[in-house]
Design a protein around this motif. Structure first.
Motif, PDB file in Angstrom:
ATOM      1  N   HIS A  46       0.823  -1.210   0.000  1.00  0.00           N
ATOM      2  CA  HIS A  46       0.000   0.000   0.000  1.00  0.00           C
ATOM      3  C   HIS A  46       0.862   1.267   0.000  1.00  0.00           C
ATOM      4  CE1 HIS A  46      -3.954  -1.791   0.456  1.00  0.00           C
ATOM      5  NE2 HIS A  46      -3.483  -2.587   1.401  1.00  0.00           N
ATOM      6  N   PRO A  47       1.630   1.528  -1.043  1.00  0.00           N
ATOM      7  CA  PRO A  47       2.396   2.784  -1.078  1.00  0.00           C
ATOM      8  C   PRO A  47       1.488   4.008  -1.110  1.00  0.00           C
ATOM      9  CG  PRO A  47       2.444   1.701  -3.225  1.00  0.00           C
ATOM     10  CD  PRO A  47       1.822   0.726  -2.273  1.00  0.00           C
ATOM     11  N   ASP A  48       0.242   3.816  -1.508  1.00  0.00           N
ATOM     12  CA  ASP A  48      -0.720   4.915  -1.566  1.00  0.00           C
ATOM     13  C   ASP A  48      -1.241   5.304  -0.191  1.00  0.00           C
ATOM     14  OD1 ASP A  48      -1.838   2.247  -1.700  1.00  0.00           O
ATOM     15  OD2 ASP A  48      -3.810   3.175  -1.915  1.00  0.00           O
ATOM     16  N   TRP A  49      -0.897   4.569   0.841  1.00  0.00           N
ATOM     17  CA  TRP A  49      -1.393   4.848   2.190  1.00  0.00           C
ATOM     18  C   TRP A  49      -0.569   5.908   2.916  1.00  0.00           C
ATOM     19  CZ3 TRP A  49      -3.100  -0.277   5.047  1.00  0.00           C
ATOM     20  CH2 TRP A  49      -4.347  -0.683   4.531  1.00  0.00           C
ATOM     21  N   VAL A  50       0.536   6.345   2.359  1.00  0.00           N
ATOM     22  CA  VAL A  50       1.355   7.334   3.060  1.00  0.00           C
ATOM     23  C   VAL A  50       0.984   8.741   2.604  1.00  0.00           C
ATOM     24  CG1 VAL A  50       3.262   5.696   3.284  1.00  0.00           C
ATOM     25  CG2 VAL A  50       3.266   7.361   1.403  1.00  0.00           C
ATOM     26  N   LEU A  51       1.283   9.726   3.447  1.00  0.00           N
ATOM     27  CA  LEU A  51       1.134  11.119   3.042  1.00  0.00           C
ATOM     28  C   LEU A  51       2.129  11.400   1.922  1.00  0.00           C
ATOM     29  CD1 LEU A  51       0.913  12.887   6.530  1.00  0.00           C
ATOM     30  CD2 LEU A  51      -0.979  12.279   5.016  1.00  0.00           C
ATOM     31  N   HIS A  52       1.626  11.946   0.813  1.00  0.00           N
ATOM     32  CA  HIS A  52       2.519  12.171  -0.316  1.00  0.00           C
ATOM     33  C   HIS A  52       1.843  13.073  -1.342  1.00  0.00           C
ATOM     34  CE1 HIS A  52      -0.178   9.124  -1.968  1.00  0.00           C
ATOM     35  NE2 HIS A  52       0.235   9.468  -3.177  1.00  0.00           N
ATOM     36  N   PHE A  53       2.656  13.646  -2.216  1.00  0.00           N
ATOM     37  CA  PHE A  53       2.202  14.291  -3.443  1.00  0.00           C
ATOM     38  C   PHE A  53       2.671  13.411  -4.594  1.00  0.00           C
ATOM     39  CE2 PHE A  53       2.734  18.260  -0.776  1.00  0.00           C
ATOM     40  CZ  PHE A  53       1.375  18.461  -0.596  1.00  0.00           C
ATOM     41  N   SER A  57       5.952  15.899   6.253  1.00  0.00           N
ATOM     42  CA  SER A  57       6.362  16.477   4.960  1.00  0.00           C
ATOM     43  C   SER A  57       5.387  15.954   3.913  1.00  0.00           C
ATOM     44  CB  SER A  57       7.796  16.077   4.600  1.00  0.00           C
ATOM     45  OG  SER A  57       7.893  14.667   4.424  1.00  0.00           O
ATOM     46  N   GLU A  58       5.307  16.659   2.787  1.00  0.00           N
ATOM     47  CA  GLU A  58       4.413  16.264   1.691  1.00  0.00           C
ATOM     48  C   GLU A  58       3.023  15.842   2.194  1.00  0.00           C
ATOM     49  OE1 GLU A  58       8.342  16.313   0.924  1.00  0.00           O
ATOM     50  OE2 GLU A  58       7.669  14.345   1.617  1.00  0.00           O
ATOM     51  N   PRO A  59       2.278  16.769   2.808  1.00  0.00           N
ATOM     52  CA  PRO A  59       0.995  16.395   3.410  1.00  0.00           C
ATOM     53  C   PRO A  59      -0.134  16.259   2.380  1.00  0.00           C
ATOM     54  CG  PRO A  59       1.360  18.734   3.716  1.00  0.00           C
ATOM     55  CD  PRO A  59       2.591  18.199   3.030  1.00  0.00           C
ATOM     56  N   GLY A  60       0.115  15.442   1.361  1.00  0.00           N
ATOM     57  CA  GLY A  60      -0.882  15.245   0.322  1.00  0.00           C
ATOM     58  C   GLY A  60      -1.843  14.116   0.647  1.00  0.00           C
ATOM     59  N   TRP A  61      -2.998  14.171   0.011  1.00  0.00           N
ATOM     60  CA  TRP A  61      -4.040  13.177   0.272  1.00  0.00           C
ATOM     61  C   TRP A  61      -4.929  13.087  -0.968  1.00  0.00           C
ATOM     62  CZ3 TRP A  61      -8.447  14.215   4.354  1.00  0.00           C
ATOM     63  CH2 TRP A  61      -9.296  13.106   4.434  1.00  0.00           C
ATOM     64  N   GLY A  79     -13.152  13.505  -3.433  1.00  0.00           N
ATOM     65  CA  GLY A  79     -12.883  14.768  -4.100  1.00  0.00           C
ATOM     66  C   GLY A  79     -12.783  15.962  -3.185  1.00  0.00           C
ATOM     67  N   GLY A  80     -12.749  15.739  -1.888  1.00  0.00           N
ATOM     68  CA  GLY A  80     -12.660  16.833  -0.926  1.00  0.00           C
ATOM     69  C   GLY A  80     -11.286  17.468  -0.900  1.00  0.00           C
ATOM     70  N   SER A  81     -11.161  18.520  -0.106  1.00  0.00           N
ATOM     71  CA  SER A  81      -9.901  19.261  -0.026  1.00  0.00           C
ATOM     72  C   SER A  81      -8.841  18.460   0.711  1.00  0.00           C
ATOM     73  CB  SER A  81     -10.131  20.595   0.688  1.00  0.00           C
ATOM     74  OG  SER A  81      -8.896  21.248   0.923  1.00  0.00           O
ATOM     75  N   SER A  82      -7.643  18.362   0.110  1.00  0.00           N
ATOM     76  CA  SER A  82      -6.539  17.670   0.778  1.00  0.00           C
ATOM     77  C   SER A  82      -6.025  18.466   1.968  1.00  0.00           C
ATOM     78  CB  SER A  82      -5.406  17.414  -0.215  1.00  0.00           C
ATOM     79  OG  SER A  82      -4.862  18.640  -0.682  1.00  0.00           O
ATOM     80  N   CYS A  83      -6.383  19.762   2.043  1.00  0.00           N
ATOM     81  CA  CYS A  83      -5.955  20.596   3.175  1.00  0.00           C
ATOM     82  C   CYS A  83      -6.688  20.238   4.469  1.00  0.00           C
ATOM     83  CB  CYS A  83      -6.162  22.075   2.857  1.00  0.00           C
ATOM     84  SG  CYS A  83      -5.077  22.703   1.564  1.00  0.00           S
ATOM     85  N   GLU A  84      -7.674  19.377   4.386  1.00  0.00           N
ATOM     86  CA  GLU A  84      -8.324  18.882   5.599  1.00  0.00           C
ATOM     87  C   GLU A  84      -7.464  17.859   6.330  1.00  0.00           C
ATOM     88  OE1 GLU A  84     -12.356  17.583   5.218  1.00  0.00           O
ATOM     89  OE2 GLU A  84     -12.923  19.241   3.914  1.00  0.00           O
ATOM     90  N   ILE A  85      -6.366  17.444   5.718  1.00  0.00           N
ATOM     91  CA  ILE A  85      -5.533  16.404   6.318  1.00  0.00           C
ATOM     92  C   ILE A  85      -5.100  16.750   7.731  1.00  0.00           C
ATOM     93  CG2 ILE A  85      -3.381  17.331   5.345  1.00  0.00           C
ATOM     94  CD1 ILE A  85      -4.324  13.613   5.892  1.00  0.00           C
ATOM     95  N   TRP A  86      -4.884  18.060   7.984  1.00  0.00           N
ATOM     96  CA  TRP A  86      -4.384  18.476   9.298  1.00  0.00           C
ATOM     97  C   TRP A  86      -5.381  18.148  10.414  1.00  0.00           C
ATOM     98  CZ3 TRP A  86       0.471  19.277   8.540  1.00  0.00           C
ATOM     99  CH2 TRP A  86       0.910  19.857   7.345  1.00  0.00           C
ATOM    100  N   VAL A  87      -6.641  18.108  10.074  1.00  0.00           N
ATOM    101  CA  VAL A  87      -7.676  17.773  11.049  1.00  0.00           C
ATOM    102  C   VAL A  87      -8.029  16.294  10.984  1.00  0.00           C
ATOM    103  CG1 VAL A  87     -10.107  18.116  11.634  1.00  0.00           C
ATOM    104  CG2 VAL A  87      -8.663  20.080  11.134  1.00  0.00           C
ATOM    105  N   ARG A  88      -8.257  15.793   9.776  1.00  0.00           N
ATOM    106  CA  ARG A  88      -8.733  14.420   9.640  1.00  0.00           C
ATOM    107  C   ARG A  88      -7.683  13.394  10.091  1.00  0.00           C
ATOM    108  NH1 ARG A  88     -13.676  16.226   9.873  1.00  0.00           N
ATOM    109  NH2 ARG A  88     -14.293  17.461   8.050  1.00  0.00           N
TER     110      ARG A  88
END
Length: 697
Positions: free
Chosen positions: A402-409, A459-463, A468-477
Motif C-alpha cells: 500500500h504505497p498509496d497509504w502514506v502522506l505524499h504528493f 512532509s508532503e501532506p498530500g491526500w 474529491g474533498g480538499s486535501s488541506c483537511e488532512i491536518w484535522v482528519r
C-alpha cells in the motif's frame, strides 16, 4: 447552580472560585463582560454594553469584547472564523437564534446563524464547578441544502483579558531533547503567536499557557490559564492593540488549512479548558492537575507501576534469551512492568526497515512473543510493548502493498525522516489495518501496557481523496483518525494502559490525555536536564502522567541515588542495561524502588509544590503532599560542583499552621507555622539529592 440565565440574553458561568459572564448587547453582539473572581451576588456582574467607534479608522470592534469574533464589517481584530460561500462572499453576519441550558449537566449552548447563507455557529460551554474549570468549544453547520461552504479558519474560542494592563505570558518552548523550557514574556503592542505546523502538538511549544497582569509568583497573583485539547497543528494568537486591549484566540492552526462543509454537514472544534485564580501559578497547576486526573485520564485512580524499558539495553538487537535475563533482573529489584521497546517486530534490525509490519520477528522470537510474555508474568510483572503505528518504512511488506497509504504528493519525491514515512491516518483502511494488528498483539500476548510512539514530523501532506474533498483537511482528519483508532482500541481493551510518546514530548496536551494514561516527556534522561524539563511539564500536567527513567545518561556527574530521586518525582522507570550493573547498583535500585512504592500514592496522587525552582538556584526542591496535609515528601536536588557539605533551608509553605509535623532525620517536632517560618535545615553535599518524608503528628 453553576450556570445562571437572565432574561435569555445574559449567562453567568460560575465555578468554585471563578466566574465567566457573556451576554448580548442592545445591537445584538455577544460579548464577554467578565472573567475573574466569583462574586457573591449575581447582580454585581457587569452587564453587556455596546461600544462606539473612536474615529473613522477604529471601529467599536477595537474595544468590544466579543465572545466569538468573525470576519465581517469594519473589524480588524483576530477572527475566530473565516468562511467563503458559493458566490465569493467572505464574511458572516451572525444573529442570535436560541439557547439551550441543561442545569443537570452544567451545559450551555448558544445558537447563532447567518440567515442569508444558512450557516450556523453553536457556542458550547460546560462548567466543572468543583474543579474550577470551564470548557468551551464550537460547532459549525452548513444548513444550505445545495452549496458547499469553505472554512478557512475555525478557532475554538477567544478571550478578552480585562482592563488595560501590560499582560505577560508564561509558556513552554523547546525542541527535541530539550522540551518544556519555561518562558515568561511581555505581550507587546502587536501579536505574539505560538503554534505548531508539524502535524502533532510538537516539542517546540505547548498549547497550555498562563497570562497575568502585574506580578505573580507560585503562591500569589492573578492568572488566566488556557489549555487547548488538541494533538495536531494548533495556533495561539495574543494581540495587544493600540487601544490597550488584549485578546487571545486559540484553536486549530489555519496554516495550509481548508475545510469543505458539504450541505447539512457539521464540524466540531477541539475544546479549550480555562481557569482563573488570584492565588498564583501553583493554584493553576493544582487546578489542571486535578482536572486532568479527574476528568480526562482513562485510568485516573490506577497507580502507575514501576517499569523497566529494554531499549537502551539492547537497541534493535532484541532476542528472547537476553530479554528474559533483563526481566529476571528487573523483577529482582522490584520492577512491576516490563516493556520491550523497538526491534521486536518483523524485519526490524535497524531503523531502515520493518515499520508497518506489526507481528513478531520469527528469527528473534521463533515461537512468537507469548513465551516472553508468559515468563514476565510468571515473575510477577505486567508485560508491555512499544509500537509506532502511524509510521511505515519503505522497506516493509505494508509499504510494498500500500504505497498509496502514506502522506505524499504524486509528482514529488517523498522526504524520509528516520528512514520512514507517515501513514495517512485519515484513511479508514489504514485505521482498520492498524486496529487488527494491534488488537491481535494485545490479545495473543496478554499485554497490559502499550508505548505509542511517533518519531518524525510531517512532509508532503498530500491526500488523494476518493470523495474529491480538499486535501488541506488532512491536518484535522489525520488527528481525528488517530483519536478514533486510539479510542477504539481503548474500548476493546479497557485494562490496557497507554503511553503517549513522540520522540519524547512531541505530543503532550489535554487532548491526548483523553486516551493516554502517561507521557514520555523527553528522550533526554540526563537528570541535570530533566529537573528543568519536569518543572516545565508540571505547570499543567500531573506527576501521575510524567514517566521518568533512570538511565546511564549523566552517570559521569551524578550518582545513581541522584538519578533515582529525579525519576521518583514522577512515574518511576528504569532504562539502563541492568546486565551491566554491579551488585551495589542493584541494591541501590532495590532500595529506592521500595521507598518509591511506600510513598507512590502521595507522589502520584498528591498535590505538587514547587518550593525552589532550578531556574533560580543550584539547589532546587519540590514537595508532594496528600489532600489532608497529614503526609508528604520532599525532593531536594543540589547541582553544585563543590564536594563540601552544606546546610540548606527549605521552607515548606504547604503545611497546616496549627498542626505539629516531624520530618524524617530531624528530631524537632514543630507546628506547621514554625516550620514554614524557620524552614527545614538539611545537609547536602555536592551533586547529591535528598528524599525526606514528613508526617503530621
Amino acid at each position: 447552580m453553576p450556570i445562571f440565565e437572565i432574561d435569555g440574553k445574559l449567562w453567568l458561568l460560575e465555578t468554585k472560585h471563578q466566574a465567566y459572564a457573556i451576554g448580548f448587547t442592545e445591537k445584538g453582539f455577544l460579548v464577554n463582560t467578565y472573567w475573574g473572581e466569583r462574586l457573591d451576588n449575581i447582580r454585581n456582574y457587569p452587564l453587556p454594553r455596546d461600544h462606539f467607534a473612536s474615529d473613522s479608522f477604529d471601529s467599536e470592534f477595537e474595544t468590544l469584547p466579543e465572545e466569538f469574533p468573525v470576519l465581517n464589517g469594519m473589524k480588524f481584530v483576530e477572527p475566530c472564523l473565516i468562511t467563503r460561500f458559493f458566490d465569493g462572499t467572505r464574511d458572516l453576519e451572525l444573529d442570535f437564534e436560541k439557547f439551550e441550558l441543561d442545569p443537570q449537566a452544567n451545559f450551555l449552548r448558544i445558537y447563532l446563524s447567518d440567515s442569508v447563507y444558512h450557516f450556523r455557529v453553536v457556542l458550547n460551554f460546560r462548567v466543572y464547578e468543583h474543579e474550577d474549570i470551564i470548557e468551551k468549544w464550537i460547532e459549525i453547520e452548513n444548513m444550505d441544502g445545495v452549496n458547499d461552504a469553505i472554512v478557512k479558519r475555525i478557532f475554538s474560542g477567544n478571550f478578552c483579558l480585562g482592563g488595560e494592563h501590560d499582560y505577560r505570558i508564561i509558556h513552554t518552548w523547546g525542541k527535541w531533547f530539550n522540551e518544556m523550557n519555561i518562558s515568561d514574556d511581555s505581550l507587546i503592542h502587536g501579536k505574539v503567536v505560538l503554534e505548531s505546523r508539524r502535524l502533532t502538538t510538537s516539542h517546540h511549544h505547548n498549547p497550555s499557557v498562563i497570562f497575568y497582569p502585574n506580578k505573580i509568583c507560585e503562591s500569589h497573583g492573578e492568572a488566566y490559564a488556557i489549555s487547548l485539547g488538541w494533538s495536531g497543528n494548533w495556533k495561539l494568537v495574543a494581540e495587544k492593540n493600540s487601544l490597550e486591549k488584549t485578546r487571545v484566540t486559540v484553536g486549530i492552526n489555519d496554516w495550509d488549512f481548508e475545510l469543505v462543509l458539504k450541505p447539512q454537514q457539521t464540524f466540531q472544534t477541539p475544546p479549550i479548558y480555562f481557569s482563573w485564580t488570584d492565588q498564583g501559578i501553583r493554584a493553576i497547576s493544582h487546578t489542571f492537575h486535578n482536572f486532568i486526573q479527574s476528568h480526562l485520564l482513562p485510568h485516573p485512580n490506577k497507580p502507575r507501576k514501576v517499569l523497566y524499558n529494554s531499549w537502551e539495553a539492547t537497541f534493535f538487537n532484541v532476542n528472547l534469551v537476553e530479554q528474559k535475563k533483563l526481566a529476571e533482573m528487573a523483577a529482582g529489584v522490584g520492577v512491576e512492568l516490563f516493556v520491550v521497546d523497538d526491534g521486536w517486530f518483523h524485519g526490524r534490525n535497524s531503523d531502515q526497515a520493518g515499520l508497518g509490519d506489526w507481528w513478531h520477528d520469527a528469527k528473534k522470537f521463533p515461537n512468537g512473543l507469548q513465551p516472553l510474555s508468559d515468563f514476565v508474568h510468571q515473575l510477577g510483572m505486567d508485560f508491555g510493548l512499544w509500537i509506532e503505528p502511524e509510521m511505515v518504512n519503505p522497506d516493509s511488506n505494508l509499504y510494498r502493498l500500500h504505497p498509496d497509504w502514506v502522506l505524499h504528493f504524486d509528482k514529488r519525491k517523498q522526504t524520509l525522516a528516520r528512514n520512514q514515512c507517515i501513514l495517512n491516518m485519515a484513511i479508514p483502511g489504514v485505521q482498520e489495518y492498524l486496529f487488527e494488528k494491534i488488537a491481535s498483539l494485545i490479545e495473543d500476548n496478554d499485554i497490559q501496557f502499550i508505548k505509542w510512539d511517533m518519531n518524525r514530523n510531517v512532509s508532503e501532506p498530500g491526500w488523494d481523496r476518493e470523495d474529491g474533498g480538499s486535501s488541506c483537511e488532512i491536518w484535522v482528519r489525520y488527528v481525528e483518525g488517530v483519536y478514533s483508532l486510539w479510542q477504539r482500541l481503548a474500548m476493546a481493551f479497557p485494562r490496557v494502559l497507554w503511553q503517549t510518546c513522540s520522540g519524547g514530548g512531541g505530543r503532550i496536551d489535554t487532548g491526548i490525555f483523553r486516551y493516554a494514561d502517561q507521557a514520555w516527556l523527553s528522550d533526554n534522561t540526563d537528570p541535570l536536564k530533566r529537573i528543568f524539563i519536569q518543572e516545565g511539564y508540571s505547570l499543567f500536567y500531573p506527576a501521575l502522567t510524567m514517566e521518568s527513567w533512570v538511565t546511564e545518561s549523566g552517570y559521569e556527574n551524578t550518582p545513581l541515588d541522584f538519578r533515582f530521586l529525579v525519576s521518583m518525582s514522577g512515574v518511576l522507570g528504569i532504562g539502563s542495561n541492568l546486565l551491566h550493573w554491579s551488585d551495589t547498583e542493584m541494591k541501590i535500585a532495590k532500595k529506592w524502588i521500595h521507598v518509591y512504592k511506600e510513598h507512590r500514592e502521595i507522589i502520584q496522587f498528591g498535590r505538587q509544590y514547587r518550593l525552589i525552582s532550578p531556574r533560580e538556584s543550584e539547589v532546587s526542591a519540590i514537595a508532594y503532599q496528600n489532600d489532608d496535609c497529614s503526609k508528604g515528601v520532599l525532593f531536594v536536588y543540589n547541582r553544585k560542583m563543590e564536594s563540601e557539605s552544606q546546610t540548606v533551608i527549605i521552607y515548606p509553605l504547604m503545611l497546616e499552621r496549627n498542626k505539629v509535623y516531624q520530618f524524617d532525620g530531624l528530631e524537632n517536632r514543630q507546628s506547621g507555622a514554625d516550620w514554614m517560618q524557620n524552614g527545614v535545615p538539611l545537609v547536602l553535599s555536592g551533586f547529591s539529592a535528598l528524599f525526606v518524608p514528613y508526617n503530621m503528628l
